[in-house]
Scaffold this motif. Structure first.
Motif, PDB file in Angstrom:
ATOM      1  N   VAL A   7      23.533  -2.495 -10.568  1.00  0.00           N
ATOM      2  CA  VAL A   7      22.155  -2.880 -10.844  1.00  0.00           C
ATOM      3  C   VAL A   7      21.191  -1.765 -10.459  1.00  0.00           C
ATOM      4  N   THR A   8      21.459  -1.116  -9.339  1.00  0.00           N
ATOM      5  CA  THR A   8      20.587  -0.040  -8.884  1.00  0.00           C
ATOM      6  C   THR A   8      20.561   1.104  -9.878  1.00  0.00           C
ATOM      7  N   TYR A   9      21.736   1.574 -10.287  1.00  0.00           N
ATOM      8  CA  TYR A   9      21.795   2.667 -11.259  1.00  0.00           C
ATOM      9  C   TYR A   9      21.171   2.252 -12.591  1.00  0.00           C
ATOM     10  N   ARG A  10      21.364   1.001 -12.980  1.00  0.00           N
ATOM     11  CA  ARG A  10      20.788   0.515 -14.233  1.00  0.00           C
ATOM     12  C   ARG A  10      19.259   0.558 -14.181  1.00  0.00           C
ATOM     13  N   GLU A  11      18.686   0.113 -13.064  1.00  0.00           N
ATOM     14  CA  GLU A  11      17.233   0.107 -12.929  1.00  0.00           C
ATOM     15  C   GLU A  11      16.679   1.521 -12.842  1.00  0.00           C
ATOM     16  N   LEU A  12      17.411   2.415 -12.173  1.00  0.00           N
ATOM     17  CA  LEU A  12      16.975   3.808 -12.098  1.00  0.00           C
ATOM     18  C   LEU A  12      17.007   4.459 -13.471  1.00  0.00           C
ATOM     19  N   ALA A  13      18.028   4.127 -14.254  1.00  0.00           N
ATOM     20  CA  ALA A  13      18.161   4.704 -15.603  1.00  0.00           C
ATOM     21  C   ALA A  13      17.012   4.271 -16.503  1.00  0.00           C
TER      22      ALA A  13
ATOM     23  N   ARG B 231      21.752  10.530 -18.664  1.00  0.00           N
ATOM     24  CA  ARG B 231      23.146  10.488 -19.114  1.00  0.00           C
ATOM     25  C   ARG B 231      24.092  10.296 -17.929  1.00  0.00           C
ATOM     26  N   ILE B 232      23.833  10.985 -16.832  1.00  0.00           N
ATOM     27  CA  ILE B 232      24.673  10.862 -15.638  1.00  0.00           C
ATOM     28  C   ILE B 232      24.581   9.448 -15.070  1.00  0.00           C
ATOM     29  N   LEU B 233      23.359   8.905 -15.020  1.00  0.00           N
ATOM     30  CA  LEU B 233      23.177   7.543 -14.523  1.00  0.00           C
ATOM     31  C   LEU B 233      23.913   6.535 -15.403  1.00  0.00           C
ATOM     32  N   GLU B 234      23.878   6.727 -16.699  1.00  0.00           N
ATOM     33  CA  GLU B 234      24.573   5.810 -17.609  1.00  0.00           C
ATOM     34  C   GLU B 234      26.080   5.853 -17.402  1.00  0.00           C
ATOM     35  N   ALA B 235      26.616   7.048 -17.092  1.00  0.00           N
ATOM     36  CA  ALA B 235      28.054   7.156 -16.795  1.00  0.00           C
ATOM     37  C   ALA B 235      28.387   6.431 -15.495  1.00  0.00           C
TER      38      ALA B 235
ATOM     39  N   LEU C 216      11.928  11.170  -2.855  1.00  0.00           N
ATOM     40  CA  LEU C 216      12.967  12.027  -2.294  1.00  0.00           C
ATOM     41  C   LEU C 216      13.911  12.625  -3.332  1.00  0.00           C
ATOM     42  N   GLY C 217      13.835  12.150  -4.568  1.00  0.00           N
ATOM     43  CA  GLY C 217      14.642  12.742  -5.625  1.00  0.00           C
ATOM     44  C   GLY C 217      15.873  11.933  -5.979  1.00  0.00           C
ATOM     45  N   LEU C 218      16.381  12.190  -7.188  1.00  0.00           N
ATOM     46  CA  LEU C 218      17.538  11.449  -7.674  1.00  0.00           C
ATOM     47  C   LEU C 218      18.812  11.851  -6.932  1.00  0.00           C
TER      48      LEU C 218
ATOM     49  N   GLU D 139      32.803   9.719  -9.449  1.00  0.00           N
ATOM     50  CA  GLU D 139      31.395   9.518  -9.156  1.00  0.00           C
ATOM     51  C   GLU D 139      30.805  10.715  -8.406  1.00  0.00           C
ATOM     52  N   LYS D 140      31.583  11.324  -7.529  1.00  0.00           N
ATOM     53  CA  LYS D 140      31.119  12.526  -6.839  1.00  0.00           C
ATOM     54  C   LYS D 140      30.870  13.663  -7.823  1.00  0.00           C
ATOM     55  N   GLU D 141      31.785  13.809  -8.773  1.00  0.00           N
ATOM     56  CA  GLU D 141      31.638  14.859  -9.777  1.00  0.00           C
ATOM     57  C   GLU D 141      30.389  14.633 -10.618  1.00  0.00           C
ATOM     58  N   LEU D 142      30.126  13.387 -10.980  1.00  0.00           N
ATOM     59  CA  LEU D 142      28.933  13.080 -11.765  1.00  0.00           C
ATOM     60  C   LEU D 142      27.655  13.388 -10.983  1.00  0.00           C
ATOM     61  N   ILE D 143      27.616  12.965  -9.718  1.00  0.00           N
ATOM     62  CA  ILE D 143      26.423  13.194  -8.894  1.00  0.00           C
ATOM     63  C   ILE D 143      26.201  14.681  -8.659  1.00  0.00           C
ATOM     64  N   SER D 144      27.289  15.442  -8.532  1.00  0.00           N
ATOM     65  CA  SER D 144      27.168  16.887  -8.312  1.00  0.00           C
ATOM     66  C   SER D 144      26.558  17.608  -9.509  1.00  0.00           C
ATOM     67  N   GLN D 145      26.538  16.957 -10.668  1.00  0.00           N
ATOM     68  CA  GLN D 145      25.959  17.557 -11.871  1.00  0.00           C
ATOM     69  C   GLN D 145      24.439  17.435 -11.913  1.00  0.00           C
ATOM     70  N   ILE D 146      23.868  16.635 -11.018  1.00  0.00           N
ATOM     71  CA  ILE D 146      22.409  16.486 -10.966  1.00  0.00           C
ATOM     72  C   ILE D 146      21.831  17.739 -10.306  1.00  0.00           C
ATOM     73  N   LYS D 147      21.093  18.499 -11.058  1.00  0.00           N
ATOM     74  CA  LYS D 147      20.524  19.759 -10.560  1.00  0.00           C
ATOM     75  C   LYS D 147      18.996  19.645 -10.526  1.00  0.00           C
TER      76      LYS D 147
END
Length: 289
Positions: A15-21, A31-35, A73-75, A119-127
């Motif tokens: 739910v959290t990721y959905r609302e953030l997206a 795209r990362i949030l949707e994954a 504080l950022g995504l 999930e770690k790999e996906l989060i690491s893609q947020i630049k």
């Protein structure tokens, strides 16, 4: 732990990721949030199938707080904060894995893989730019805390006049923030891939924020030593806040980072106290003449 607890945790993250997206404006981040949503929803549905409880709920206040966290504080920080419980979750999933039959083991193992790798790999893609220039912010905050703490403590014991301490502290701080910004600019010019102007802005602004926070007590509180005590509280709050932020962002130990910053600030303040006391002992006889 039971499937009910696992379902509740996965639903919360989903739910959290959905609302953030829904409010995310950067296409790559969306795209990362949707994954991440897809992962969490898939895992939630699995646990719900084996749960006797109804679909869990998450409070609107919690969602609002997490959205505010994302804006301020950022995504990157928000995503890593949400995934901060993963070590405990992995331990619980692994323990649960040993209790299920062979037919379910592959699916539970897949959920563990989601938590440990995907999930770690996906989060690491947020630049985010703020993370890229965090080194400049660290430079500004650290130097501001260390240098200005020492200066204000020294001025307080030498002058014992809150107005003069505030005035001299502000002048010293503004000059130092401009100097730090210029130094950061020149340093970034010799580093490939860094924007000198942005490095200067992040460093200078971080330093200026520290200056404002530390000088303000002396401008508002007539008693110099009371202002000094409030300044000490401000220093502790800033060190705790920034240490928590960076410990989540870089997955470091909070106590070690906070301890290092506190050690340097207190150490310099101690030296400044001795110098201020020495200056007062020298100036007092001269002013008496």
């Amino acid at each position: 732990m039971t499937p009910e607890h696992f379902a509740r945790d996965e639903y919360r993250d989903y739910v959290t990721y959905r609302e953030l997206a829904k409010t995310e404006t950067v296409p790559e981040f969306k795209r990362i949030l949707e994954a991440l949503i897809e992962h969490e929803l898939e895992d939630y549905r699995f646990w719900l199938h084996y749960s006797s409880a109804k679909a869990p709920r998450i409070s609107a206040l919690e969602i609002w707080c997490l959205k505010a966290m994302r804006r301020v504080l950022g995504l990157t920080f928000t995503a890593k904060f949400l995934e901060g419980h993963e070590r405990d979750a992995i331990r619980k999933y692994t323990a649960f894995l040993n209790t299920v039959d062979k037919a379910l083991k592959p699916r539970v193992q897949e959920i563990i893989d989601h938590e440990t790798h995907h999930e770690k790999e996906l989060i690491s893609q947020i630049k985010e730019e703020r993370v890229k220039f965090l080194g400049s912010v660290v430079l500004g905050i650290n130097d501001g805390l260390i240098e200005l703490t020492g200066a204000l403590v020294g001025l307080s014991f030498a002058l014992r006049d809150h107005t003069m301490v505030a005035l001299l502290g502000a002048v010293t701080g503004i000059a130092a923030s401009l100097s730090m910004a210029a130094s950061a600019y020149m340093q970034a010019r010799h580093e490939e891939g860094r924007d000198p102007a942005k490095a200067a802005v992040y460093t200078g602004v971080a330093y200026a924020v520290v200056v404002a926070a530390l000088v303000l007590p002396f401008a508002l509180i007539p008693n110099t030593f009371a202002a000094l005590a409030v300044m000490g509280g401000m220093i502790l709050l800033m060190i705790a806040g920034f240490s928590f932020y960076s410990s989540v962002l870089f997955e470091r130990r909070f106590t070690r980072q906070a301890g290092e910053m506190l050690l340097f600030s207190v150490g310099v303040a101690g030296v400044a106290f001795l110098l201020g006391s020495l200056a007062r002992s020298v100036l007092s006889p001269l002013s008496a003449k």
